[in-house]
Design a protein around this motif. Structure first.
Motif, PDB file in Angstrom:
ATOM      1  N   GLY A 176       0.832  -1.287   0.023  1.00 40.45           N
ATOM      2  CA  GLY A 176       0.062   0.068  -0.009  1.00 40.45           C
ATOM      3  C   GLY A 176       0.754   1.288  -0.113  1.00 40.45           C
ATOM      4  N   ALA A 177       2.045   1.199   0.753  1.00 36.27           N
ATOM      5  CA  ALA A 177       2.983   2.665   0.913  1.00 36.27           C
ATOM      6  C   ALA A 177       3.244   2.781  -0.489  1.00 36.27           C
ATOM      7  CB  ALA A 177       4.012   2.277   1.673  1.00 36.27           C
ATOM      8  N   GLY A 178       3.971   1.969  -1.087  1.00 33.72           N
ATOM      9  CA  GLY A 178       4.413   2.214  -2.653  1.00 33.72           C
ATOM     10  C   GLY A 178       3.364   2.621  -3.424  1.00 33.72           C
ATOM     11  N   GLU A 179       2.044   2.086  -3.409  1.00 41.20           N
ATOM     12  CA  GLU A 179       1.171   2.421  -4.380  1.00 41.20           C
ATOM     13  C   GLU A 179       0.570   4.012  -3.929  1.00 41.20           C
ATOM     14  OE1 GLU A 179      -1.616  -0.255  -3.444  1.00 41.20           O
ATOM     15  OE2 GLU A 179      -0.728  -2.038  -4.545  1.00 41.20           O
ATOM     16  N   VAL A 180       0.565   4.671  -2.688  1.00 36.61           N
ATOM     17  CA  VAL A 180       0.337   5.728  -2.407  1.00 36.61           C
ATOM     18  C   VAL A 180       1.205   6.751  -3.030  1.00 36.61           C
ATOM     19  CG1 VAL A 180       0.004   7.225  -0.205  1.00 36.61           C
ATOM     20  CG2 VAL A 180      -1.170   4.936  -0.321  1.00 36.61           C
ATOM     21  N   ILE A 181       2.511   6.404  -2.627  1.00 37.55           N
ATOM     22  CA  ILE A 181       3.736   7.179  -3.111  1.00 37.55           C
ATOM     23  C   ILE A 181       3.379   7.353  -4.653  1.00 37.55           C
ATOM     24  CG2 ILE A 181       6.146   7.466  -3.615  1.00 37.55           C
ATOM     25  CD1 ILE A 181       6.612   5.883  -1.063  1.00 37.55           C
ATOM     26  N   GLY A 182       3.252   6.257  -5.309  1.00 37.00           N
ATOM     27  CA  GLY A 182       3.054   6.623  -6.874  1.00 37.00           C
ATOM     28  C   GLY A 182       2.000   7.359  -7.296  1.00 37.00           C
ATOM     29  N   VAL A 183       0.952   7.267  -6.722  1.00 41.00           N
ATOM     30  CA  VAL A 183      -0.358   7.997  -7.061  1.00 41.00           C
ATOM     31  C   VAL A 183       0.101   9.393  -6.554  1.00 41.00           C
ATOM     32  CG1 VAL A 183      -2.589   8.534  -6.281  1.00 41.00           C
ATOM     33  CG2 VAL A 183      -2.012   6.276  -6.617  1.00 41.00           C
ATOM     34  N   ILE A 184       0.684   9.859  -5.534  1.00 44.96           N
ATOM     35  CA  ILE A 184       0.879  11.089  -5.158  1.00 44.96           C
ATOM     36  C   ILE A 184       2.031  11.681  -6.338  1.00 44.96           C
ATOM     37  CG2 ILE A 184       2.057  12.531  -3.470  1.00 44.96           C
ATOM     38  CD1 ILE A 184       1.169  10.815  -1.361  1.00 44.96           C
ATOM     39  N   VAL A 185       2.929  11.052  -6.570  1.00 46.17           N
ATOM     40  CA  VAL A 185       3.670  11.347  -7.693  1.00 46.17           C
ATOM     41  C   VAL A 185       3.031  11.488  -8.909  1.00 46.17           C
ATOM     42  CG1 VAL A 185       6.070  10.869  -9.084  1.00 46.17           C
ATOM     43  CG2 VAL A 185       5.880  10.355  -6.347  1.00 46.17           C
ATOM     44  N   ALA A 186       2.309  10.771  -9.277  1.00 44.08           N
ATOM     45  CA  ALA A 186       1.528  10.698 -10.456  1.00 44.08           C
ATOM     46  C   ALA A 186       0.871  11.978 -10.674  1.00 44.08           C
ATOM     47  CB  ALA A 186       0.527   9.395 -11.011  1.00 44.08           C
ATOM     48  N   GLY A 187       0.024  12.427  -9.526  1.00 47.94           N
ATOM     49  CA  GLY A 187      -0.651  13.662  -9.531  1.00 47.94           C
ATOM     50  C   GLY A 187       0.243  14.799  -9.568  1.00 47.94           C
ATOM     51  N   VAL A 188       1.418  14.858  -9.129  1.00 50.37           N
ATOM     52  CA  VAL A 188       2.228  16.057  -9.284  1.00 50.37           C
ATOM     53  C   VAL A 188       2.749  16.282 -10.615  1.00 50.37           C
ATOM     54  CG1 VAL A 188       4.562  17.010  -8.599  1.00 50.37           C
ATOM     55  CG2 VAL A 188       3.084  15.614  -6.735  1.00 50.37           C
ATOM     56  N   VAL A 189       3.093  15.084 -11.377  1.00 48.69           N
ATOM     57  CA  VAL A 189       3.525  14.995 -12.692  1.00 48.69           C
ATOM     58  C   VAL A 189       2.532  15.326 -13.542  1.00 48.69           C
ATOM     59  CG1 VAL A 189       4.440  13.515 -14.626  1.00 48.69           C
ATOM     60  CG2 VAL A 189       5.378  13.186 -12.082  1.00 48.69           C
ATOM     61  N   LEU A 190       1.185  14.881 -13.323  1.00 51.58           N
ATOM     62  CA  LEU A 190       0.111  15.356 -14.320  1.00 51.58           C
ATOM     63  C   LEU A 190      -0.139  16.705 -14.162  1.00 51.58           C
ATOM     64  CD1 LEU A 190      -2.277  12.272 -13.732  1.00 51.58           C
ATOM     65  CD2 LEU A 190      -0.834  12.819 -15.894  1.00 51.58           C
ATOM     66  N   VAL A 191      -0.166  17.120 -13.078  1.00 53.08           N
ATOM     67  CA  VAL A 191      -0.522  18.772 -12.964  1.00 53.08           C
ATOM     68  C   VAL A 191       0.725  19.544 -13.571  1.00 53.08           C
ATOM     69  CG1 VAL A 191      -0.499  20.718 -11.291  1.00 53.08           C
ATOM     70  CG2 VAL A 191      -1.752  18.397 -10.718  1.00 53.08           C
ATOM     71  N   ILE A 192       1.988  19.079 -13.520  1.00 56.41           N
ATOM     72  CA  ILE A 192       3.026  19.784 -14.393  1.00 56.41           C
ATOM     73  C   ILE A 192       2.777  19.638 -15.556  1.00 56.41           C
ATOM     74  CG2 ILE A 192       5.472  19.769 -14.603  1.00 56.41           C
ATOM     75  CD1 ILE A 192       5.738  18.945 -11.782  1.00 56.41           C
ATOM     76  N   THR A 193       2.469  18.440 -16.076  1.00 51.18           N
ATOM     77  CA  THR A 193       2.262  18.277 -17.299  1.00 51.18           C
ATOM     78  C   THR A 193       1.240  18.960 -18.160  1.00 51.18           C
ATOM     79  OG1 THR A 193       3.360  15.985 -17.272  1.00 51.18           O
ATOM     80  CG2 THR A 193       1.971  16.238 -19.398  1.00 51.18           C
ATOM     81  N   PHE A 194       0.142  19.187 -17.604  1.00 49.95           N
ATOM     82  CA  PHE A 194      -1.245  19.520 -18.298  1.00 49.95           C
ATOM     83  C   PHE A 194      -1.520  20.835 -17.619  1.00 49.95           C
ATOM     84  CE2 PHE A 194      -2.996  15.148 -18.395  1.00 49.95           C
ATOM     85  CZ  PHE A 194      -2.551  15.052 -19.815  1.00 49.95           C
ATOM     86  N   GLY A 195      -0.710  21.396 -16.561  1.00 45.65           N
ATOM     87  CA  GLY A 195      -1.077  22.671 -15.888  1.00 45.65           C
ATOM     88  C   GLY A 195      -2.622  22.811 -15.548  1.00 45.65           C
ATOM     89  N   SER A 196      -3.296  21.921 -15.330  1.00 43.51           N
ATOM     90  CA  SER A 196      -4.601  21.916 -14.931  1.00 43.51           C
ATOM     91  C   SER A 196      -4.914  20.893 -13.900  1.00 43.51           C
ATOM     92  CB  SER A 196      -5.614  21.834 -16.275  1.00 43.51           C
ATOM     93  OG  SER A 196      -7.040  21.723 -15.666  1.00 43.51           O
ATOM     94  N   LEU A 197      -5.621  21.052 -12.695  1.00 40.27           N
ATOM     95  CA  LEU A 197      -5.985  20.276 -11.738  1.00 40.27           C
ATOM     96  C   LEU A 197      -6.953  19.117 -12.381  1.00 40.27           C
ATOM     97  CD1 LEU A 197      -6.273  22.332  -8.598  1.00 40.27           C
ATOM     98  CD2 LEU A 197      -4.215  20.694  -9.325  1.00 40.27           C
ATOM     99  N   VAL A 198      -7.903  19.720 -13.183  1.00 42.53           N
ATOM    100  CA  VAL A 198      -9.015  18.963 -13.804  1.00 42.53           C
ATOM    101  C   VAL A 198      -8.355  17.820 -14.794  1.00 42.53           C
ATOM    102  CG1 VAL A 198     -11.089  18.883 -15.303  1.00 42.53           C
ATOM    103  CG2 VAL A 198     -10.794  20.554 -13.611  1.00 42.53           C
ATOM    104  N   ALA A 199      -7.492  18.340 -15.665  1.00 48.25           N
ATOM    105  CA  ALA A 199      -6.811  17.572 -16.506  1.00 48.25           C
ATOM    106  C   ALA A 199      -5.982  16.487 -16.039  1.00 48.25           C
ATOM    107  CB  ALA A 199      -6.249  18.228 -17.560  1.00 48.25           C
TER     108      ALA A 199
END
Length: 749
Positions: A176-199
């Motif tokens: 579970g800890a690894g998955e949580v870390i992955g989801v958090i990093v995924a969220g940060v990368v996606l925000v940087i990539t798209f510049g939009s919280l919705v996207a």
């Protein structure tokens, strides 16, 4: 295919309420099924066709009291300095522990007294109790484990050193800890990539919905289909990976279509028709890789592969239907507020300028035509992907040589690959299992941690001859007298090797016993089972690789209408996987940088690792290959020169592929922190393999090879071109379809 998916995307966009409700209902239904289903137990583990499995089957038939397939525990006692385990006080504590273990749980099959079972070391300082259970380690209840641990704690109060080894303390690795870390990093990368919280939120939301449906369905069916409590781990890891990837591809293409001036519904249709085609074929390659695990002929792996493949199929369906539906809710919020405001201001200035030149009516028409483009920046602005592609085009030979030679150098340690399954000796020194392992090694020799069980299908005379034959072999420390069953037609002999269970010397001893004795003598036990398992995985590697790469080659040939592009994709994948195996060998077998990754004990590489890496990494690698190269193919088919097509592919795809790779690396790297050696090794191997494949092979070697090949890269013999089906991944038919025809067909969907 592109036309069908285009209609599907527009239909899902229009009927967003219905589509969303259907997926929510499926999630709820799967959740209810999982909650009401009986709890999953450990999947029955078997290796058909091996000698160790034949011996287990024979024991189950004629010697059920042996408990060969149940969990075991060893409670190891060491006397205080200057004392002996034969001292009356210490002996009384051991007998007290024996009594407590016998009465502690109904799952206990047998408890041996060390003073009658010759389980006291020669110097008298160490003794151990052998506990056999009726069920496997993962089927033991918490109460049984607590009774075992309580017995050890009470014995320690007398001043004895007490440690517990064996697989009775084995639990399902908590990831579970690894998955949580992955989801958090995924969220940060996606925000940087798209510049939009919705996207950024859409890929995460849909990936979690897909994983929720897949894992809940597996949980609901686990008991009925004997899937086991660990089957969902692979499905969760792969489902999360591809779910984010596929949604990321669709959303990115949707934003690009908006930037070209299309309205939202049309952009959704074209995103699903083009990027969705790539998603379908990328998903098929992953499914092929996972279903192909059936060739190994180990039921547990086959079930894991099919379960994970089902989760991937769900991720593909969600990307094609739920993503366009949610894009309908998102509207212009799919891009950032600053980008929307800048675009609207830019279009307003253009509209005013057009009004001065052509009149208010023309300006209004021009503004309507560019209304969607007002919400995103211009698409032709050079980005990092464009600049990198142009750099590779200028120096393709240098980039190719650096990439190939670099990965080749890292792959060199793979030539020394030794496969096996880790035992308690690979555990961290902070665990009681590792300390028990060390105490037994010091008191009784390393081989005492992995005794061999020799089963003789014959009478007592045959068993006695077998004992004599084994005593004459090299590498044998102790051979116990044969123990017959009640019928007298089967006997068990325990052989203690001189070396540790995972050593090459112990493996050689197993082969020597099998070569020396007849067909009626079978070697089994955990150590022999591990050896047979490793051999089975090794034998299956080449057939599995040929099947997966061969089928994917044919699939990619249909997608790219080329012979050389699929060949390049397959060879690049093999290079990245061998390099990743080389890195795994260097760290976990040789110990290079071991302290950096928390490797306390080097040893053989987990025998599942090569096939596991091939299956998982191949699927993800083909994701990146399909998404990146289909944009190049699309540009080439639409009239661009080969070099221009490479730049176009990188301009549109490099940022998305980079984001997807960073997310996957973060997800897998999160498992490196696990205390379990196998989990740590899997996390490291997958993370480094994705890094090599995404950033060295797909982002460097692929464009360099395509630049050198030029138009030859897209060559396909005319007879093969006629034979292969035309699936139109590039969406060529979308450019020629009449809008009125699209509307009529949409009504019929």
């Amino acid at each position: 295919m592109a036309t069908f998916l285009y209609r599907l995307g527009r239909s899902a966009f229009r009927r967003r309420h219905l589509v969303t409700l259907i997926w929510i209902a499926l999630l709820a239904l799967a959740g209810v099924g999982a909650a009401s289903a009986p709890a999953a137990t450990s999947s029955s583990f078997s290796i058909p066709g091996t000698e160790a499995q034949k011996a287990f089957d024979l024991l189950e038939e004629r010697f059920p009291a042996a408990g060969a397939d149940g969990a075991t525990a060893r409670v190891v006692f060491k006397a205080p300095e200057g004392g002996k385990m034969t001292d009356p006080a210490n002996k009384a504590e051991v007998h007290k522990a024996v009594g407590a273990l016998k009465s502690g749980s109904g799952q206990v099959a047998n408890v041996t007294d060390p003073y009658t079972a010759q389980a006291v070391s020669r110097d008298g300082t160490t003794a151990y109790i052998q506990v056999s259970y009726k069920v496997s380690g993962m089927e033991l209840t918490d109460a049984t484990r607590e009774a075992l641990e309580k017995t050890g704690d009470e014995a320690r109060e007398s001043g004895l050193t007490v440690e517990i080894g064996g697989d009775a303390l084995q639990t399902v690795p908590q990831t579970g800890a690894g998955e949580v870390i992955g989801v958090i990093v995924a969220g940060v990368v996606l925000v940087i990539t798209f510049g939009s919280l919705v996207a950024a939120g859409l890929p995460l939301l849909t990936a979690l919905i897909g994983v929720g449906i897949g894992v809940s369905t597996i949980t609901a069916l686990a008991n009925a289909l004997d899937l086991g409590s660990t089957t969902s781990t692979l499905a969760m890891m792969i489902g999360l990976a591809v779910g984010i990837d596929y949604a990321l591809f669709i959303v990115s293409r949707y934003r690009a279509e908006l930037a070209e001036g299309r309205d939202h519904e049309e952009a959704a249709g074209r995103a699903v028709g083009t990027a969705g085609s790539a998603v379908v074929f990328a998903g098929l390659t992953v499914v092929i890789a996972l279903v192909g695990l059936a060739v190994v002929n180990i039921p547990m792996l086959t079930k894991m592969g099919f379960a994970a493949a089902g989760t991937v199929a769900i991720a593909v369906l969600i990307a094609l239907t739920l993503i366009p539906a949610l894009l309908g809710y998102a509207g212009k919020r799919v891009v950032g507020r600053k980008a929307r405001e800048a675009g609207e201001a830019r279009e307003a200035r253009k509209a005013r300028g057009a009004g001065d030149a052509r009149g208010a009516g023309d300006a209004r028409e021009a503004g309507d035509a560019r209304q969607a483009a007002a919400s995103v920046p211009a698409a032709d602005k050079p980005n990092m992907g464009t600049r990198w592609a142009r750099f590779v085009l200028r120096r393709p030979v240098t980039v190719l040589l650096v990439g190939v030679l670099g990965l080749g150098a890292i792959a060199v340690p793979a030539a020394s690959l030794e496969m096996g399954l880790p035992d308690d000796g690979a555990q961290p020194t902070s665990t009681t299992q590792r300390r028990a392992y060390d105490l037994l090694s010091d008191g009784f020799g390393p081989g005492s941690n992995g005794p061999l069980m020799v089963v003789v299908d014959g009478d007592k005379a045959a068993a006695d001859r077998t004992v004599t034959d084994i005593k004459g072999l090299d590498g044998v420390a102790v051979v116990t007298p044969a123990t017959p069953n009640k019928a007298g037609d089967t006997s068990i002999i325990t052989v203690v090797p001189k070396d540790r269970p995972s050593s090459v010397e112990t493996e050689n001893l197993v082969h020597s016993i099998r070569d020396t004795t007849g067909d009626d003598v079978l070697v089994t036990g955990a150590t022999a089972m591990n050896i047979d398992f490793s051999q089975k995985m090794n034998d299956a590697l080449l057939p599995y690789l040929a099947l997966v790469v061969g089928l994917a080659f044919l699939l990619l040939m249909v997608v790219f209408r080329s012979v050389l592009v699929p060949l390049k994709a397959a060879l690049g994948f093999l290079l990245s996987v061998v390099a990743a195996l080389g890195a795994v060998v260097a760290v976990f077998q040789w110990g290079w940088l071991g302290s950096l990754f928390g490797v306390e004990q080097t040893g053989p590489i987990m025998s599942m690792m090569p096939i596991f890496m091939v299956g998982v990494v191949f699927g993800l690698a083909m994701d990146y290959e399909v998404f990146l190269v289909t944009r190049m193919r699309e540009a080439y088919v639409h009239g661009e020169r080969p070099a221009e097509a490479i730049v176009t592919g990188f301009r549109h795809g490099a940022r998305v592929v980079t984001a997807a790779a960073v997310i996957m690396i973060a997800v897998f790297a999160g498992f490196i922190g696990s205390s379990e050696q196998m989990v740590k090794m899997i996390g490291f191997g997958l993370a480094i393999a994705v890094f090599f494949d995404a950033f060295v092979v797909r982002m460097a070697i692929v464009p360099a090879v395509l630049a050198l090949l030029g138009r030859t890269a897209w060559w396909l013999p005319s007879w093969l071109d006629r034979a292969l089906p035309n699936v139109d991944v590039e969406g060529e038919q979308l450019r020629t379809a009449a809008p009125e025809e699209d509307e009529r067909e949409l009504v019929r969907v």
